[in-house]
Design a protein around this motif. Structure first.
Motif, PDB file in Angstrom:
ATOM      1  N   ALA A  12      -2.394  10.618 -17.269  1.00 34.14           N
ATOM      2  CA  ALA A  12      -2.185   9.175 -17.186  1.00 34.14           C
ATOM      3  C   ALA A  12      -2.959   8.567 -16.025  1.00 34.14           C
ATOM      4  CB  ALA A  12      -0.690   8.881 -17.021  1.00 34.14           C
ATOM      5  N   ILE A  13      -3.136   7.238 -16.102  1.00 30.47           N
ATOM      6  CA  ILE A  13      -3.769   6.472 -15.026  1.00 30.47           C
ATOM      7  C   ILE A  13      -2.663   5.641 -14.384  1.00 30.47           C
ATOM      8  CG2 ILE A  13      -5.723   4.963 -14.442  1.00 30.47           C
ATOM      9  CD1 ILE A  13      -6.457   7.388 -16.243  1.00 30.47           C
ATOM     10  N   ARG A  14      -2.564   5.684 -13.062  1.00 29.81           N
ATOM     11  CA  ARG A  14      -1.465   4.988 -12.388  1.00 29.81           C
ATOM     12  C   ARG A  14      -1.987   4.002 -11.348  1.00 29.81           C
ATOM     13  NH1 ARG A  14      -0.856  10.279 -12.766  1.00 29.81           N
ATOM     14  NH2 ARG A  14       0.906  11.155 -13.929  1.00 29.81           N
ATOM     15  N   LEU A  15      -1.324   2.865 -11.289  1.00 30.37           N
ATOM     16  CA  LEU A  15      -1.598   1.881 -10.237  1.00 30.37           C
ATOM     17  C   LEU A  15      -0.315   1.658  -9.456  1.00 30.37           C
ATOM     18  CD1 LEU A  15      -3.171  -0.492  -8.813  1.00 30.37           C
ATOM     19  CD2 LEU A  15      -2.301  -1.967 -10.646  1.00 30.37           C
ATOM     20  N   LEU A  16      -0.383   1.872  -8.154  1.00 32.22           N
ATOM     21  CA  LEU A  16       0.752   1.594  -7.279  1.00 32.22           C
ATOM     22  C   LEU A  16       0.326   0.523  -6.275  1.00 32.22           C
ATOM     23  CD1 LEU A  16       3.520   2.094  -5.898  1.00 32.22           C
ATOM     24  CD2 LEU A  16       2.462   3.998  -4.665  1.00 32.22           C
ATOM     25  N   ILE A  17       1.057  -0.595  -6.254  1.00 33.93           N
ATOM     26  CA  ILE A  17       0.829  -1.642  -5.251  1.00 33.93           C
ATOM     27  C   ILE A  17       2.017  -1.601  -4.300  1.00 33.93           C
ATOM     28  CG2 ILE A  17       0.600  -4.129  -4.840  1.00 33.93           C
ATOM     29  CD1 ILE A  17      -0.765  -4.347  -7.575  1.00 33.93           C
ATOM     30  N   ALA A  18       1.722  -1.474  -3.008  1.00 32.80           N
ATOM     31  CA  ALA A  18       2.776  -1.302  -2.008  1.00 32.80           C
ATOM     32  C   ALA A  18       2.688  -2.360  -0.920  1.00 32.80           C
ATOM     33  CB  ALA A  18       2.692   0.084  -1.395  1.00 32.80           C
ATOM     34  N   ASP A  19       3.862  -2.842  -0.485  1.00 33.73           N
ATOM     35  CA  ASP A  19       3.946  -3.779   0.634  1.00 33.73           C
ATOM     36  C   ASP A  19       3.996  -2.968   1.927  1.00 33.73           C
ATOM     37  OD1 ASP A  19       4.063  -6.024  -1.037  1.00 33.73           O
ATOM     38  OD2 ASP A  19       6.227  -5.819  -1.286  1.00 33.73           O
ATOM     39  N   ILE A  20       3.118  -3.299   2.857  1.00 38.48           N
ATOM     40  CA  ILE A  20       3.015  -2.565   4.113  1.00 38.48           C
ATOM     41  C   ILE A  20       3.754  -3.308   5.220  1.00 38.48           C
ATOM     42  CG2 ILE A  20       1.416  -1.482   5.739  1.00 38.48           C
ATOM     43  CD1 ILE A  20       1.163  -0.521   2.766  1.00 38.48           C
ATOM     44  N   ASN A  21       4.629  -2.595   5.914  1.00 38.27           N
ATOM     45  CA  ASN A  21       5.400  -3.191   7.010  1.00 38.27           C
ATOM     46  C   ASN A  21       5.110  -2.459   8.312  1.00 38.27           C
ATOM     47  OD1 ASN A  21       7.011  -4.932   5.183  1.00 38.27           O
ATOM     48  ND2 ASN A  21       7.819  -2.971   4.471  1.00 38.27           N
ATOM     49  N   GLN A  22       4.800  -3.219   9.346  1.00 43.11           N
ATOM     50  CA  GLN A  22       4.526  -2.605  10.650  1.00 43.11           C
ATOM     51  C   GLN A  22       5.519  -3.115  11.687  1.00 43.11           C
ATOM     52  OE1 GLN A  22       0.432  -2.604  11.841  1.00 43.11           O
ATOM     53  NE2 GLN A  22       0.825  -1.335  13.636  1.00 43.11           N
ATOM     54  N   ASP A  23       6.194  -2.154  12.325  1.00 44.10           N
ATOM     55  CA  ASP A  23       7.140  -2.466  13.386  1.00 44.10           C
ATOM     56  C   ASP A  23       6.707  -1.676  14.616  1.00 44.10           C
ATOM     57  OD1 ASP A  23       9.243  -3.151  14.965  1.00 44.10           O
ATOM     58  OD2 ASP A  23      10.769  -2.037  13.856  1.00 44.10           O
ATOM     59  N   GLY A  24       5.967  -2.339  15.491  1.00 46.20           N
ATOM     60  CA  GLY A  24       5.385  -1.639  16.631  1.00 46.20           C
ATOM     61  C   GLY A  24       4.312  -0.694  16.126  1.00 46.20           C
ATOM     62  N   LYS A  25       4.459   0.589  16.470  1.00 51.63           N
ATOM     63  CA  LYS A  25       3.476   1.575  16.018  1.00 51.63           C
ATOM     64  C   LYS A  25       3.844   2.192  14.672  1.00 51.63           C
ATOM     65  CE  LYS A  25       1.416   2.974  20.411  1.00 51.63           C
ATOM     66  NZ  LYS A  25       1.123   4.108  21.305  1.00 51.63           N
ATOM     67  N   GLU A  26       5.089   1.975  14.266  1.00 53.44           N
ATOM     68  CA  GLU A  26       5.553   2.571  13.010  1.00 53.44           C
ATOM     69  C   GLU A  26       5.148   1.702  11.822  1.00 53.44           C
ATOM     70  OE1 GLU A  26       9.575   4.334  10.872  1.00 53.44           O
ATOM     71  OE2 GLU A  26       9.774   3.010  12.595  1.00 53.44           O
ATOM     72  N   VAL A  27       4.490   2.339  10.860  1.00 52.89           N
ATOM     73  CA  VAL A  27       4.076   1.643   9.642  1.00 52.89           C
ATOM     74  C   VAL A  27       4.765   2.297   8.446  1.00 52.89           C
ATOM     75  CG1 VAL A  27       2.143   0.915   8.193  1.00 52.89           C
ATOM     76  CG2 VAL A  27       1.824   1.110  10.665  1.00 52.89           C
ATOM     77  N   THR A  28       5.461   1.505   7.656  1.00 54.04           N
ATOM     78  CA  THR A  28       6.124   2.015   6.456  1.00 54.04           C
ATOM     79  C   THR A  28       5.652   1.183   5.259  1.00 54.04           C
ATOM     80  OG1 THR A  28       8.011   0.539   6.823  1.00 54.04           O
ATOM     81  CG2 THR A  28       8.182   2.792   7.694  1.00 54.04           C
ATOM     82  N   TYR A  29       5.979   1.647   4.072  1.00 49.12           N
ATOM     83  CA  TYR A  29       5.627   0.865   2.882  1.00 49.12           C
ATOM     84  C   TYR A  29       6.758   0.886   1.866  1.00 49.12           C
ATOM     85  CZ  TYR A  29       4.577   5.208   0.314  1.00 49.12           C
ATOM     86  OH  TYR A  29       4.668   6.422  -0.309  1.00 49.12           O
ATOM     87  N   LYS A  30       6.769  -0.155   1.054  1.00 47.21           N
ATOM     88  CA  LYS A  30       7.759  -0.271  -0.015  1.00 47.21           C
ATOM     89  C   LYS A  30       7.014  -0.510  -1.317  1.00 47.21           C
ATOM     90  CE  LYS A  30      11.779  -2.974  -1.463  1.00 47.21           C
ATOM     91  NZ  LYS A  30      12.546  -4.203  -1.255  1.00 47.21           N
ATOM     92  N   LYS A  31       7.381   0.235  -2.344  1.00 47.21           N
ATOM     93  CA  LYS A  31       6.706   0.078  -3.632  1.00 47.21           C
ATOM     94  C   LYS A  31       6.999  -1.305  -4.211  1.00 47.21           C
ATOM     95  CE  LYS A  31       6.846   5.026  -4.569  1.00 47.21           C
ATOM     96  NZ  LYS A  31       7.174   6.107  -5.493  1.00 47.21           N
ATOM     97  N   ASN A  32       5.955  -2.012  -4.567  1.00 44.73           N
ATOM     98  CA  ASN A  32       6.089  -3.351  -5.141  1.00 44.73           C
ATOM     99  C   ASN A  32       5.941  -3.303  -6.653  1.00 44.73           C
ATOM    100  OD1 ASN A  32       5.041  -5.920  -6.241  1.00 44.73           O
ATOM    101  ND2 ASN A  32       5.162  -6.672  -4.145  1.00 44.73           N
ATOM    102  N   THR A  33       4.847  -2.719  -7.117  1.00 43.50           N
ATOM    103  CA  THR A  33       4.545  -2.678  -8.551  1.00 43.50           C
ATOM    104  C   THR A  33       3.955  -1.322  -8.910  1.00 43.50           C
ATOM    105  OG1 THR A  33       4.070  -5.046  -8.539  1.00 43.50           O
ATOM    106  CG2 THR A  33       3.216  -3.791 -10.400  1.00 43.50           C
ATOM    107  N   PHE A  34       4.409  -0.768 -10.038  1.00 47.06           N
ATOM    108  CA  PHE A  34       3.881   0.509 -10.507  1.00 47.06           C
ATOM    109  C   PHE A  34       3.587   0.404 -11.999  1.00 47.06           C
ATOM    110  CE2 PHE A  34       4.352   4.839 -12.229  1.00 47.06           C
ATOM    111  CZ  PHE A  34       3.436   5.519 -11.430  1.00 47.06           C
ATOM    112  N   ILE A  35       2.359   0.729 -12.365  1.00 49.34           N
ATOM    113  CA  ILE A  35       1.953   0.677 -13.779  1.00 49.34           C
ATOM    114  C   ILE A  35       1.334   2.013 -14.155  1.00 49.34           C
ATOM    115  CG2 ILE A  35       0.449  -0.442 -15.484  1.00 49.34           C
ATOM    116  CD1 ILE A  35       0.620  -2.974 -13.674  1.00 49.34           C
ATOM    117  N   ARG A  36       1.731   2.519 -15.307  1.00 48.99           N
ATOM    118  CA  ARG A  36       1.238   3.817 -15.779  1.00 48.99           C
ATOM    119  C   ARG A  36       0.682   3.666 -17.188  1.00 48.99           C
ATOM    120  NH1 ARG A  36       3.274   8.072 -18.738  1.00 48.99           N
ATOM    121  NH2 ARG A  36       2.724  10.174 -18.040  1.00 48.99           N
ATOM    122  N   VAL A  37      -0.554   4.082 -17.385  1.00 47.89           N
ATOM    123  CA  VAL A  37      -1.203   4.002 -18.698  1.00 47.89           C
ATOM    124  C   VAL A  37      -1.514   5.428 -19.163  1.00 47.89           C
ATOM    125  CG1 VAL A  37      -3.163   3.095 -20.017  1.00 47.89           C
ATOM    126  CG2 VAL A  37      -2.231   1.769 -18.096  1.00 47.89           C
TER     127      VAL A  37
END
Length: 293
Positions: A12-37
């Protein structure tokens, strides 16, 4: 800020769009959109050694659509990687050029070791017991990536051309299985109580079907029990009765066989399933890259 990951796999082909959050030096992400073909490029690559014109057209359309979606979502950086099927297709480079020309998107074909590096860049081992040793098993449509972690660090890693689509197409060889067996035996015998970490769409599905609580390990006995249960149904029944997607219902059987075989050879009795994969690794690579720049 948003990043996007595109994983052009053998199944399959996958697209993951993630929101990036930075708090000081720590960077995390949250999945926004996921599409699988479910394009299944592996059927072409493993049998004919090239991507057919029809599938190349479908891939170009998919990637063009993904590029447009990234623009709509205001994605600030992206990375698109193709793995086993495109690696083995004699016209892989030709197809990537078409994607660049027609879809205005850069797709890179990555080697097996690079694929393994991307997958474990998710830093999963850091979240587990520092005093335990882990065998990381990622099963895809065209290849299986194995890595051994001790104290959170990768000791040794290897990619093998054994995958679910490849097995369905009878394109795997006894020699490759024997090579994987020897590698596992040689690299795991010094570790006692090795614990598994499993990634990939099939092990995620198997974990959900198991009913185990999030964060709990799946035992090899339970995994074997589920494999036997799924194998007792025909493909049609797995789709109609068990409600599996058609492109999952067939590959979940060889996937189970790969995980069970690797665990048996490595004397791994339980496996954690953290629900991450290649696309998550790509997002982490983008975060690490942009932190340095």
């Amino acid at each position: 800020m948003r990043y996007a990951a595109i994983d052009v796999g053998s199944n399959a082909i996958r697209l993951l769009i993630a929101d990036i959050n930075q708090d000081g030096k720590e960077v995390t992400y949250k999945k926004n959109t996921f599409i699988r073909v479910p394009l299944r490029l592996g059927d072409d690559a493993f049998l004919d050694k090239k991507i057919s014109e029809r599938k190349a057209d479908e891939l170009v359309k998919t990637m063009t659509a993904f590029k447009l979606l990234m623009e709509v979502y205001n994605v600030s950086d992206y990375m698109a990687c193709a793995t086993s099927a495109m690696r083995e297709a004699t016209n892989g480079d030709e197809v990537t050029k078409r994607i660049k020309e027609e879809g205005n998107l850069d797709l890179q074909i990555v080697e097996g070791q690079t694929e393994a590096n991307i997958i474990y860049s998710t830093h999963i081992a850091e979240e587990l017991d520092f005093n335990k040793n882990y065998l990381y098993i990622d099963v895809g449509g065209g290849s299986t990536e194995l890595s051994i972690f001790t104290k959170g660090n990768v000791e040794v890693s290897r990619s093998f051309p054994i995958g679910t689509v490849r097995m369905l197409d009878n394109a795997d060889t006894p020699e490759t299985w024997e090579e994987m067996n020897k590698w596992i035996k040689a690299n795991t015998r010094i570790y006692k109580n090795l614990v598994g970490i499993g990634t990939g769409g099939n092990i995620n599905k198997l974990f959900r079907l198991s009913g185990e609580k999030e964060g709990k390990a799946l035992s090899i006995a339970k995994l074997n029990e589920m494999y036997q249960h799924l194998s007792s149904f025909s493909l049609k029944e797995r789709i109609g009765v068990l409600k599996l997607n058609p492109d999952r219902a067939d590959v979940i059987i060889p996937a189970s066989e790969i995980y069970l075989t690797v665990m048996k050879w490595a004397s791994v009795k339980q496996i954690y399933v953290p629900r991450v994969g290649m696309a998550d690794g790509i997002i982490q690579v983008l975060i690490d890259k942009n932190l340095k720049s």
